[in-house]
Write a protein that holds these residues in place. Structure first.
Motif, PDB file in Angstrom:
ATOM      1  N   THR A 338       0.904  -1.041   0.118  1.00 20.98           N
ATOM      2  CA  THR A 338      -0.276   0.051  -0.083  1.00 20.98           C
ATOM      3  C   THR A 338       0.844   1.035   0.187  1.00 20.98           C
ATOM      4  OG1 THR A 338      -1.504  -1.273   1.452  1.00 20.98           O
ATOM      5  CG2 THR A 338      -1.513   1.234   1.177  1.00 20.98           C
ATOM      6  N   SER A 341       2.720   2.092  -3.329  1.00 15.90           N
ATOM      7  CA  SER A 341       2.147   2.104  -4.630  1.00 15.90           C
ATOM      8  C   SER A 341       1.484   3.895  -4.310  1.00 15.90           C
ATOM      9  CB  SER A 341       0.438   0.867  -4.131  1.00 15.90           C
ATOM     10  OG  SER A 341       0.296   0.122  -4.349  1.00 15.90           O
ATOM     11  N   MET A 342       1.143   4.681  -3.111  1.00 22.40           N
ATOM     12  CA  MET A 342       0.713   5.516  -3.074  1.00 22.40           C
ATOM     13  C   MET A 342       2.371   6.201  -3.454  1.00 22.40           C
ATOM     14  SD  MET A 342      -0.719   5.688   0.970  1.00 22.40           S
ATOM     15  CE  MET A 342      -0.282   7.407   1.233  1.00 22.40           C
ATOM     16  N   VAL A 344       4.913   5.505  -5.391  1.00 20.34           N
ATOM     17  CA  VAL A 344       4.580   5.667  -6.862  1.00 20.34           C
ATOM     18  C   VAL A 344       3.679   6.460  -7.632  1.00 20.34           C
ATOM     19  CG1 VAL A 344       3.927   4.053  -8.995  1.00 20.34           C
ATOM     20  CG2 VAL A 344       5.272   2.998  -7.013  1.00 20.34           C
ATOM     21  N   VAL A 345       1.990   6.288  -7.029  1.00 15.04           N
ATOM     22  CA  VAL A 345       1.596   7.240  -7.670  1.00 15.04           C
ATOM     23  C   VAL A 345       1.600   8.445  -7.560  1.00 15.04           C
ATOM     24  CG1 VAL A 345      -1.014   8.071  -7.406  1.00 15.04           C
ATOM     25  CG2 VAL A 345      -0.661   5.542  -6.857  1.00 15.04           C
ATOM     26  N   GLY A 346       2.202   8.697  -6.360  1.00 12.49           N
ATOM     27  CA  GLY A 346       3.165  10.072  -6.420  1.00 12.49           C
ATOM     28  C   GLY A 346       4.202  11.076  -7.163  1.00 12.49           C
ATOM     29  N   LEU A 348       4.426   9.455 -10.303  1.00 12.93           N
ATOM     30  CA  LEU A 348       3.743   9.682 -11.039  1.00 12.93           C
ATOM     31  C   LEU A 348       3.193  10.480 -11.931  1.00 12.93           C
ATOM     32  CD1 LEU A 348       3.041   7.274 -13.883  1.00 12.93           C
ATOM     33  CD2 LEU A 348       0.683   6.513 -12.770  1.00 12.93           C
ATOM     34  N   TRP A 349       1.776  10.422 -10.770  1.00 12.73           N
ATOM     35  CA  TRP A 349       0.873  12.269 -11.035  1.00 12.73           C
ATOM     36  C   TRP A 349       2.685  14.033 -11.440  1.00 12.73           C
ATOM     37  CZ3 TRP A 349      -3.480  14.544 -11.942  1.00 12.73           C
ATOM     38  CH2 TRP A 349      -3.619  16.096 -11.462  1.00 12.73           C
ATOM     39  N   THR A 365       0.264  15.948  -3.107  1.00 13.93           N
ATOM     40  CA  THR A 365       1.224  15.428  -3.785  1.00 13.93           C
ATOM     41  C   THR A 365       1.992  14.815  -2.546  1.00 13.93           C
ATOM     42  OG1 THR A 365       0.576  16.208  -6.007  1.00 13.93           O
ATOM     43  CG2 THR A 365       3.071  14.522  -5.848  1.00 13.93           C
ATOM     44  N   LEU A 448      10.437   8.123 -10.083  1.00 16.01           N
ATOM     45  CA  LEU A 448       9.292   7.075 -10.448  1.00 16.01           C
ATOM     46  C   LEU A 448       9.805   5.680 -10.442  1.00 16.01           C
ATOM     47  CD1 LEU A 448       6.612   6.352 -11.031  1.00 16.01           C
ATOM     48  CD2 LEU A 448       7.051   7.486 -13.470  1.00 16.01           C
ATOM     49  N   TRP A 455       8.651  -0.944  -5.919  1.00 16.77           N
ATOM     50  CA  TRP A 455       6.860  -1.407  -5.507  1.00 16.77           C
ATOM     51  C   TRP A 455       6.857  -2.863  -5.554  1.00 16.77           C
ATOM     52  CZ3 TRP A 455       4.116  -4.439  -8.873  1.00 16.77           C
ATOM     53  CH2 TRP A 455       2.689  -4.061  -8.679  1.00 16.77           C
TER      54      TRP A 455
END
Length: 471
Positions: A338, A341-342, A344-346, A348-349, A365, A448, A455
């Motif tokens: 989890t 993933s958070m 990575v998403v940060g 990635l955005w 972010t 990233l 991950w």
């Protein structure tokens, strides 16, 4: 209040013990990152350039790295109450020297003393907390410890920014002295002898060769600097790598290694080391690079850029205790997946959305990435400890904190280098604003990639304790 028994069979207040330990370590930890907002003031006060003043942080970090491998030996050979108050006293004296310092050299001496104390304390406090806590409760307890490791790093620049707004730079160190002195007095009552001793000889060759870590980190921190002598740096790097190679070799050859590297034979522990490093890189890059973005791209003042870090620090502080309990409940693998993933998403955005980000988007972010850190860093430490026999926990935490510090420093150096190189290359063909944005986007893409690798490590984790017997 929960009661526990020390090595002499006497009851002590377990909760008071833990909070005293955390209060001292938290205050010492803040000193690691708190000076960045004071650099301009210190440059004027001592009349030195930025390249010199940054050694107050870089030198601090280098000394920390060398002291960390010594912590297992100290835990085995010095009664913990004596060790704890001695480390507090060392930090307090170093801080007092800084407060009185009429010159930069004397201030640097005080910072070295502070760094020695922090380098010993960081692995030690984690080892003690893990040792005195049942395995099924370690996640929750180490979640509280995450307040020290993560939150202190995040809030250091914030606290110093507030203090420096209302007083001189010396006021920052007065605050440190007052708090550490209070903790010192309380520790005389609350800190008890809870760590079993196993007297051993200090291997001076290992201590000497561990200085190679300083050489490697020094060279890493010279990357991208225009005035670096790279012939000299290459020579230093070769000598340092040879010294570290000798250090590693010796740990497997001597009867009582300074740092028992048998811990690296455990698969889950190795993944835990890499995961705590990946999450720490994300955290430290956010706390260093985001304030630069706020100032260079969004035009905020240094004070406002520090305040913009507050929401992320709050999220990190609130989540750390909760993620520890979550790890105990749903398992470490799911918790760390989890968190990664958070993260990575940060990144990635930030990588996909081109152009100038709004302050709100950056703050959210940062909170997402720092929140992800709460799901990874201390749960990884706990999982690593659970993967080891109890007699190797002190060595395991020392390995994790040393590697984490090295990876964090390397991450900052890489971020700074990528930002400078990409910005410079784009400045030749476009506007300064476009070049700056391209530089930051390259940094976001770089980390990233690091987050994706982290991950993958989380996917490879095995839940459950799988120990390698100590022989």
């Amino acid at each position: 209040m929960e009661k526990a028994i020390d090595l002499q069979g006497k009851p002590y207040n377990h909760l008071a013990f833990i909070w005293t330990l955390l209060a001292g370590t938290f205050t010492m930890s803040i000193s690691q990152s708190s000076l960045s907002t004071a650099y301009p003031t210190l440059m004027r006060y001592f009349n030195v350039p930025a390249s010199t003043i940054q050694w107050l942080t870089t030198g601090f970090m280098l000394v920390m790295v060398v002291m960390m491998p010594i912590s297992p030996w100290m835990l085995n050979n010095v009664r913990f109450p004596v060790m704890f108050v001695s480390v507090l006293a060392l930090f307090d004296i170093g801080t007092f020297i800084i407060y009185l310092a009429p010159s930069f050299g004397l201030m640097m001496l005080g910072r070295v003393m502070e760094a020695m104390a922090v380098g010993i304390m960081f692995p030690s406090y984690q080892t003690v907390m893990l040792r005195i806590t049942p395995e099924d409760q370690r996640g929750a307890v180490m979640g509280m410890a995450g307040l020290v490791m993560g939150s202190a790093l995040a809030v250091g620049p914030i606290i110093s920014g507030i203090i420096l707004r209302y007083t001189t730079w010396q006021g920052l160190f007065v605050v440190f002295m007052v708090i550490i002195t209070i903790v010192f007095v309380i520790a005389l009552k609350t800190i008890k002898d809870v760590m079993p001793q196993a007297a051993s000889h200090l291997d001076y060759w290992s201590v000497l060769s561990s200085i190679g870590f300083i050489g490697i980190l020094y060279v890493v921190n010279q990357i991208g600097k225009a005035n670096a002598n790279w012939a000299l740096m290459l020579g230093l790097l070769v000598v340092s790598v040879l010294a570290v190679t000798f250090f590693v070799w010796r740990q497997f050859k001597v009867d009582t290694p300074l740092l028992d590297l048998r811990v690296l034979k455990t698969f889950n522990f190795d993944l835990a080391v890499l995961l705590t490093g990946a999450s720490y890189i994300a955290l430290i890059v956010v706390t260093i690079i985001f304030p630069l973005y706020y100032q260079e791209v969004l035009g905020l003042s240094p004070f406002a850029s520090g305040m913009a870090l507050v929401p992320g620090a709050i999220v990190l502080s609130l989540l750390n205790p909760l993620t520890g309990k979550l790890a105990d409940r749903i398992g470490f693998k799911a918790t760390m997946l989890t968190g990664m993933s958070m993260i990575v998403v940060g990144w990635l955005w930030l990588s996909l959305v081109g152009g100038r980000q709004s302050l709100l988007a950056m703050v959210l972010t940062a909170a997402l990435i720092e929140g992800g850190n709460a799901f990874v860093m201390m749960p990884a430490v706990t999982l690593g400890a659970n993967s080891l026999p109890d007699n190797l926990i002190s060595h395991g935490t020392a390995v994790i904190t040393t590697v984490r510090q090295i990876l964090g420093s390397t991450g900052v150096a890489v971020a700074t280098l990528v930002l400078a190189m990409v910005t410079r290359s784009h400045a030749k063909v476009g506007s300064a604003t476009a070049a700056t944005l391209a530089g930051y986007r390259a940094v976001f893409l770089t980390f990233l990639g690091v987050a994706i690798v982290g991950w993958i490590f989380a996917v490879m984790l095995r839940d459950g304790r799988k120990s390698v017997p100590a022989k």
